[in-house]
Design a protein around this motif. Structure first.
Motif, short mmCIF file in Angstrom:
data_model
loop_
_atom_site.label_atom_id
_atom_site.label_comp_id
_atom_site.label_asym_id
_atom_site.label_seq_id
_atom_site.Cartn_x
_atom_site.Cartn_y
_atom_site.Cartn_z
N SER A 194 65.52 -9.20 47.93
CA SER A 194 66.87 -9.64 47.61
C SER A 194 67.55 -10.00 48.92
CB SER A 194 67.57 -8.51 46.86
OG SER A 194 68.90 -8.45 47.20
N THR A 195 68.22 -11.14 48.97
CA THR A 195 68.86 -11.53 50.23
C THR A 195 70.34 -11.82 49.99
OG1 THR A 195 68.41 -13.85 49.86
CG2 THR A 195 66.78 -12.67 51.13
N SER A 196 71.12 -11.52 51.00
CA SER A 196 72.52 -11.94 50.96
C SER A 196 72.79 -12.62 52.30
CB SER A 196 73.42 -10.73 50.77
OG SER A 196 73.40 -9.97 51.95
N GLU A 197 74.03 -12.94 52.58
CA GLU A 197 74.37 -13.62 53.84
C GLU A 197 73.81 -12.89 55.05
OE1 GLU A 197 76.95 -16.47 54.64
OE2 GLU A 197 75.53 -16.87 53.01
N VAL A 198 73.97 -11.57 55.06
CA VAL A 198 73.63 -10.83 56.28
C VAL A 198 72.55 -9.76 56.09
CG1 VAL A 198 75.90 -11.19 57.33
CG2 VAL A 198 75.49 -9.17 55.91
N CYS A 199 72.04 -9.63 54.89
CA CYS A 199 71.10 -8.53 54.65
C CYS A 199 69.91 -9.00 53.81
CB CYS A 199 71.84 -7.40 53.92
SG CYS A 199 70.76 -6.05 53.45
N VAL A 200 68.73 -8.51 54.19
CA VAL A 200 67.55 -8.74 53.35
C VAL A 200 67.00 -7.38 52.97
CG1 VAL A 200 65.23 -9.74 53.23
CG2 VAL A 200 66.96 -10.81 54.67
N ASN A 220 57.25 5.89 43.29
CA ASN A 220 56.82 5.78 44.70
C ASN A 220 57.17 4.43 45.31
OD1 ASN A 220 55.66 8.34 44.74
ND2 ASN A 220 53.85 7.51 43.69
N VAL A 221 58.41 4.05 45.15
CA VAL A 221 58.86 2.78 45.72
C VAL A 221 59.87 3.09 46.82
CG1 VAL A 221 60.20 0.70 45.18
CG2 VAL A 221 58.45 1.52 43.59
N ALA A 222 59.83 2.31 47.90
CA ALA A 222 60.82 2.44 48.97
C ALA A 222 61.48 1.07 49.17
CB ALA A 222 60.15 2.90 50.25
N ILE A 223 62.72 1.11 49.63
CA ILE A 223 63.40 -0.17 49.94
C ILE A 223 63.69 -0.21 51.43
CG2 ILE A 223 65.44 -1.59 49.52
CD1 ILE A 223 65.80 -0.17 46.90
N LEU A 224 63.31 -1.30 52.06
CA LEU A 224 63.60 -1.49 53.48
C LEU A 224 64.66 -2.57 53.56
CD1 LEU A 224 60.25 -1.71 55.47
CD2 LEU A 224 62.34 -0.59 56.17
N SER A 225 65.76 -2.30 54.27
CA SER A 225 66.81 -3.31 54.40
C SER A 225 67.03 -3.63 55.87
CB SER A 225 68.12 -2.80 53.81
OG SER A 225 67.92 -2.45 52.47
N VAL A 226 67.21 -4.90 56.14
CA VAL A 226 67.50 -5.33 57.51
C VAL A 226 68.84 -6.06 57.48
CG1 VAL A 226 66.70 -6.65 59.50
CG2 VAL A 226 65.04 -5.68 57.89
N VAL A 227 69.78 -5.57 58.28
CA VAL A 227 71.10 -6.22 58.34
C VAL A 227 71.20 -6.95 59.68
CG1 VAL A 227 73.59 -5.83 58.42
CG2 VAL A 227 72.14 -4.45 56.91
N GLN A 228 71.57 -8.20 59.61
CA GLN A 228 71.71 -9.00 60.84
C GLN A 228 72.88 -9.96 60.62
OE1 GLN A 228 72.07 -10.26 63.73
NE2 GLN A 228 69.91 -10.00 64.32
N GLU A 229 74.01 -9.63 61.27
CA GLU A 229 75.22 -10.44 61.03
C GLU A 229 75.00 -11.90 61.39
OE1 GLU A 229 75.46 -7.36 62.08
OE2 GLU A 229 76.76 -6.44 60.56
N ALA A 230 74.15 -12.15 62.37
CA ALA A 230 73.96 -13.53 62.83
C ALA A 230 72.86 -14.25 62.04
CB ALA A 230 73.63 -13.53 64.32
N MET A 231 72.43 -13.62 60.94
CA MET A 231 71.27 -14.17 60.22
C MET A 231 71.46 -15.63 59.80
SD MET A 231 69.59 -13.11 56.66
CE MET A 231 69.84 -11.38 56.77
N THR A 232 72.69 -15.93 59.33
CA THR A 232 72.90 -17.28 58.79
C THR A 232 72.75 -18.35 59.87
OG1 THR A 232 75.22 -16.71 58.97
CG2 THR A 232 74.30 -16.83 56.75
N ASP A 233 72.99 -17.97 61.14
CA ASP A 233 72.87 -18.97 62.21
C ASP A 233 71.43 -19.13 62.68
OD1 ASP A 233 75.57 -18.78 62.05
OD2 ASP A 233 75.74 -17.37 63.74
#
Ligand code: ADP
Ligand code: ASP
Ligand code: MG
Length: 445
Positions: free
Chosen positions: A345-351, A309-322
């Motif tokens: 988990s985070t990357s340049e543009v996605c959390v 019963n786990v869900a993953i929510l992802s938010v993509v924001q290209e301008a995140m780094t700025d």
């Protein structure tokens, strides 16, 4: 005289025959003061939740049917144990009538408050404890007179200082006069005297709370398996007992789904420096697990745990780094809605964050839209590899990754505390992943 807290779970008190085994285990600790903490008979707490839910939906005749089954089971158990005295039967009836009255109230109002739910949920432990105390011929302490909590019904938090005082006043004197005292797990009461519960599976936590308040020599958790095993034996048939675990390893395994121990249990024990053992009621002389101050499995992988019963929510924001403060705004959304986030988990543009799927996902998605493109992946499970020397053993990663070769992994996290490596996978693949990891870590020649 030293004191031991002995907690028996639902299966361990699930029938007259099991209760007799409990009595003989308790007798085997003679020469020590014993506080026996019992759960409701197996399945009863689930039935109580079902009864309350049926009442809310105005299905009272079905609710009464289940209540009748519950009464029959307790009365039959009393009879088998030779405890069907007017006193025991009227105590059981009193508790059952309390449920019946509340069912009527819920039906009338169409409303079920968390306070009423806790009052109903407490009935299982109150009934089973009457039988176990009768069988042992010892005093029964109502845990609600000692386990003072806040009024967070359904997941109440203990007030340790008050509990210590109440234990000194009410419980110590009882243990002085009778070496054995029975009480209930799972339940307590708030300042106003209303019944509270510590959350599902909370009887283990009660044992930890009582153990700390009484400065016990040991807290024994008696259940239906031989201690904490390398994986849930219902999923991995080759699982075997882990002899020694650290408090940190156990807390991690429990919070990642190892139902064998409630995650909060070890905290009061660790603070009071009291060892906890997990043992099998059906095999009292079998293998068991010890968790004690300074102990550790010393292994990179001591055991595996899994939570569904786990869900993953992802938010993509290209301008995140700025954008400074992006993560702060993101977590503010979860904080405002009172949702606790698990893995991140985070990357340049996605959390990406993982959450329990009971979280208000639609509302969160709506809030998060302001921050970027949002997607949800549901029906996931988190699997954790837990071991104290995980971080110092780079080969763990190789072993784990080769074991799950070909499996689609959504998120990987190496816990900051360095004793946990977790993966999120599709729920339908999770059991297979558990078996593969178990084979790689514990069954390799
Ligand atoms: P109790 O009623 O005694 O508290 P529970 O059902 O709450 O018992 O917990 C015991 C169950 O936990 C076992 O039957 C087993 O299926 C499950 N479990 C999950 N993970 C583990 C593990 N790592 N080791 C042992 N049991 C586990
Ligand atoms: N009876 C309660 C439950 O089923 C508490 C416990 O057994 O630990 O959740
Ligand atoms: Mg349990």
């Amino acid at each position: 005289m030293s004191l031991v807290v002995m907690k028996f779970g639902g299966t361990s008190v699930g029938s007259a025959a099991r209760m007799r085994e409990v009595a003989s285990i308790v007798a085997s600790r003679s020469g020590e003061q014993r506080l026996v903490v019992v759960s409701a008979m197996a399945g009863v707490t689930n039935q109580l939740f079902e009864i309350a839910d049926l009442a809310k939906r105005h299905e009272t005749s079905r609710a009464r049917e289940i209540l009748q089954l519950m009464e029959d089971r307790h009365v039959a158990t009393a009879r088998e144990l030779g405890l069907d005295t007017p006193e025991v039967l009227s105590t059981l009836r009193g508790i059952l009538e309390g449920i019946e009255r509340r069912v009527q109230g819920i039906d009338l109002l169409g409303e079920l408050s968390a306070r009423t739910m806790d009052e109903i949920a407490s009935s299982g432990e109150r009934m089973s404890s009457v039988l176990v105390a009768g069988l042992l011929g010892c005093p029964l302490l109502d845990a609600r007179t000692v386990v003072r909590t806040d009024n967070h019904f359904g997941a109440a938090r203990p007030r340790y200082q008050a509990i210590r005082k109440l234990a000194e006043q009410l419980l110590m004197p009882l243990l002085e006069t009778s070496e054995i005292v029975v009480t209930q797990g799972y339940i307590g009461s708030d300042e106003a005297g209303d019944t509270t519960t510590l959350g599902r599976g909370g009887s283990d936590f009660s044992a930890g709370i009582f153990g700390a308040a009484l400065q016990a020599r040991e807290i024994e958790i008696w259940t239906d398996v031989e201690g904490i095993m390398t994986a849930d034996p219902r999923i991995v048939s080759n699982a075997r007992t882990v002899d020694v675990l650290s408090y940190e390893e156990v807390a991690e395994l429990a919070s990642y789904g190892a139902k064998v121990l409630h995650p909060a249990t070890v905290r009061p024990a660790v603070e009071a420096g009291i060892p906890v053992t997990i043992r099998n009621t059906m095999k009292p002389d079998g293998n068991f697990t010890t968790i004690s101050p300074g102990a550790s499995s010393g292994r990179p992988c001591a055991a595996l745990a899994m939570r569904r019963n786990v869900a993953i929510l992802s938010v993509v924001q290209e301008a995140m780094t700025d954008q400074s403060g992006f993560l702060a705004r993101l977590f503010e959304v979860f904080g405002r809605r009172g949702v606790s986030v698990d893995l991140v988990s985070t990357s340049e543009v996605c959390v990406s964050v993982s959450l329990d799927s009971s979280a208000p996902l639609d509302a969160l998605v709506e809030d998060l839209h302001r921050l970027g493109r949002v997607s949800v992946a549901s029906n996931r499970a988190v699997i954790a590899v837990v071991g104290d020397s995980l971080r110092q053993t780079p080969a763990v990663l190789r072993t784990a990754f080769s074991a799950i070769d070909g499996v689609c992994v959504d998120l990987i996290s190496m816990g900051a505390n360095a004793i946990n490596l977790s993966f999120i996978v599709q729920e339908q693949a999770a059991e297979e992943v558990m078996r593969r990891l178990h084979a790689a870590f514990f069954e390799a020649a």
